[in-house]
Design an enzyme around this catalytic site. Sequence first.
Site, mmCIF file in Angstrom:
data_model
loop_
_atom_site.group_PDB
_atom_site.id
_atom_site.type_symbol
_atom_site.label_atom_id
_atom_site.label_comp_id
_atom_site.label_asym_id
_atom_site.label_seq_id
_atom_site.Cartn_x
_atom_site.Cartn_y
_atom_site.Cartn_z
ATOM 1 N N PHE A 37 0.870 -1.288 -0.015
ATOM 2 C CA PHE A 37 0.064 0.054 -0.139
ATOM 3 C C PHE A 37 0.930 1.292 -0.022
ATOM 4 O O PHE A 37 0.473 2.203 -0.379
ATOM 5 C CB PHE A 37 -0.869 -0.048 1.232
ATOM 6 C CG PHE A 37 -0.324 0.443 2.546
ATOM 7 C CD1 PHE A 37 0.328 -0.139 3.289
ATOM 8 C CD2 PHE A 37 -0.612 1.950 2.747
ATOM 9 C CE1 PHE A 37 0.813 0.251 4.571
ATOM 10 C CE2 PHE A 37 0.039 2.370 3.992
ATOM 11 C CZ PHE A 37 0.713 1.666 4.677
ATOM 12 N N LYS A 38 2.199 1.314 0.435
ATOM 13 C CA LYS A 38 3.034 2.297 0.415
ATOM 14 C C LYS A 38 3.156 2.908 -1.099
ATOM 15 O O LYS A 38 3.479 4.351 -1.221
ATOM 16 C CB LYS A 38 4.351 1.960 0.868
ATOM 17 C CG LYS A 38 4.468 1.177 2.058
ATOM 18 C CD LYS A 38 4.879 2.028 3.285
ATOM 19 C CE LYS A 38 5.202 1.599 4.574
ATOM 20 N NZ LYS A 38 4.742 0.270 4.820
ATOM 21 N N ASP A 39 2.713 2.195 -2.004
ATOM 22 C CA ASP A 39 2.756 2.751 -3.426
ATOM 23 C C ASP A 39 1.600 3.798 -3.448
ATOM 24 O O ASP A 39 1.825 4.851 -4.087
ATOM 25 C CB ASP A 39 2.465 1.684 -4.570
ATOM 26 C CG ASP A 39 3.597 0.908 -4.593
ATOM 27 O OD1 ASP A 39 4.751 1.198 -4.613
ATOM 28 O OD2 ASP A 39 3.426 -0.380 -5.196
#
Length: 462
Positions: free
Chosen positions: A111-113
């Site tokens: 999810f960091k993207d």
Amino acid sequence: MRYISTRGQAPALSFEEAMLTGLARDGGLYVPESWPQLSAEQIADFAGRPYEEVAFAVMRPFVGDTFSDEEFRGIIQRAYAGFGHAARCPLKQLEPGHFLLELFHGPTLAFKDVAMQLIGQMFEHSLKRSGRRVTIVGATSGDTGSAAIEAFAGLDAVDVFIMYPHGRVSEVQRRQMTTPTAPNVHALAVEGDFDDCQARLKDMFNDHDFRDAVGLAGVNSINWARVLAQVVYFFTSAVALGAPHRKVSFTVPTGNFGDIFAGYVAKRMGLPIDRLVIATNQNDILHRTLVTGRHEKEGVTPSISPSMDIQVSSNFERLLFDIYDREGAAITQLMTALSGEGGFALSQGAVDRLRAEFTSGRASEEETSATIKATLAASAELVCPHTAVGIKVADEQPESRVPMITLATAHPAKFPDAVEAATGLRPDLPPRMADLFERDERLTRLPNDLAALQAFVAQNRA
Ligand SMILES: *Cc1c(COP(=O)(O)O)cnc(C)c1O
């Protein structure tokens, strides 16, 4: 919109300045001076709209005049164009009343993207227009570094150097850092552990001559712009399940408290969220805080959900600021006690307000593995260990299933060993990156030595 520090001693900044600065000069974190409101009609109108349109509407009030509407729409379009799913953050049903929000369709499968891709485009736009160039240096135990390298690769105004502990990241994580070919991104394999990498990063920021000479900037999880990008998917997913006419709850696998704080922001903006459930692994400082009213550091024990292995949740300071009526002096006192004495007791009022918004739970290593296995058996879904921590804790809150949305924070193929150990199945990489193991790697191995690392950064900037 102006941004103020949680410690009350640093100057208020614009969105652009807060984004480029990261940590405030008084050691605090920047937060907006007020929470913008969206009406029930505005929220209802998000139904069925593309992710990018909702992202624009939710984030616009925070950005002020940093970007024109047209510029900001372009930034959002470019940020999510590389996602492998047309819905960007799709929702999938797990059981009656329980849904998974898949946040892993970006280039590095975590999810960091979602935040990093947006921040890359925002940095590029803002720096190019002022003719500036910055050097981003980061330390990673895996996910953040690969997301940063993918987000900034090939951009003109930024050089990126990511330090990771040599031999201590998974092969998928390493390859995601070492296989991008753009000349402005550099993976540095440091002979040390993650704490060494973080300590050298701090040393670089504290060396003011070096900091100014290379234009050092950071994109770690305390950057406000990262939190902001994550607010959007709380809206898209809740609206898909009937908000604002129906309430929803969220369970969030939590480490640094960035992702779940974004859910809190969505609620403050008017999204009708029933419960926000904090799910931790055995590194459970936040769960203990909810239960005991004391916020106390303990050592980190490595787990099969490594992206949640933390001792201190840095974004928790942003929540404390709100539940202590935005009094910077009170937060300074608490944070001084945390670093000096290793912990502090929350006031009774603060504990009550915390428990009014949040519930918490923890999953042991065995429970995490068992949940990966049970989810495959019950719903034919392979989930990553972080997501499994969320599912286990969500299952303990039947009264919050109004419905419940659990955030799926990484693709199972990013943590294949833990998934295989639990199920006997080795998850496949998505087709668009199936050749990851054949791509050429490019990395530089360096000693755990400040001078050597600084010299490499200084000599390899464009
Ligand atoms: C970073 C990360 C988390 C924790 O998110 P926070 O915002 O730090 O609470 C959970 N799962 C995965 C896969 C991550 O990469």
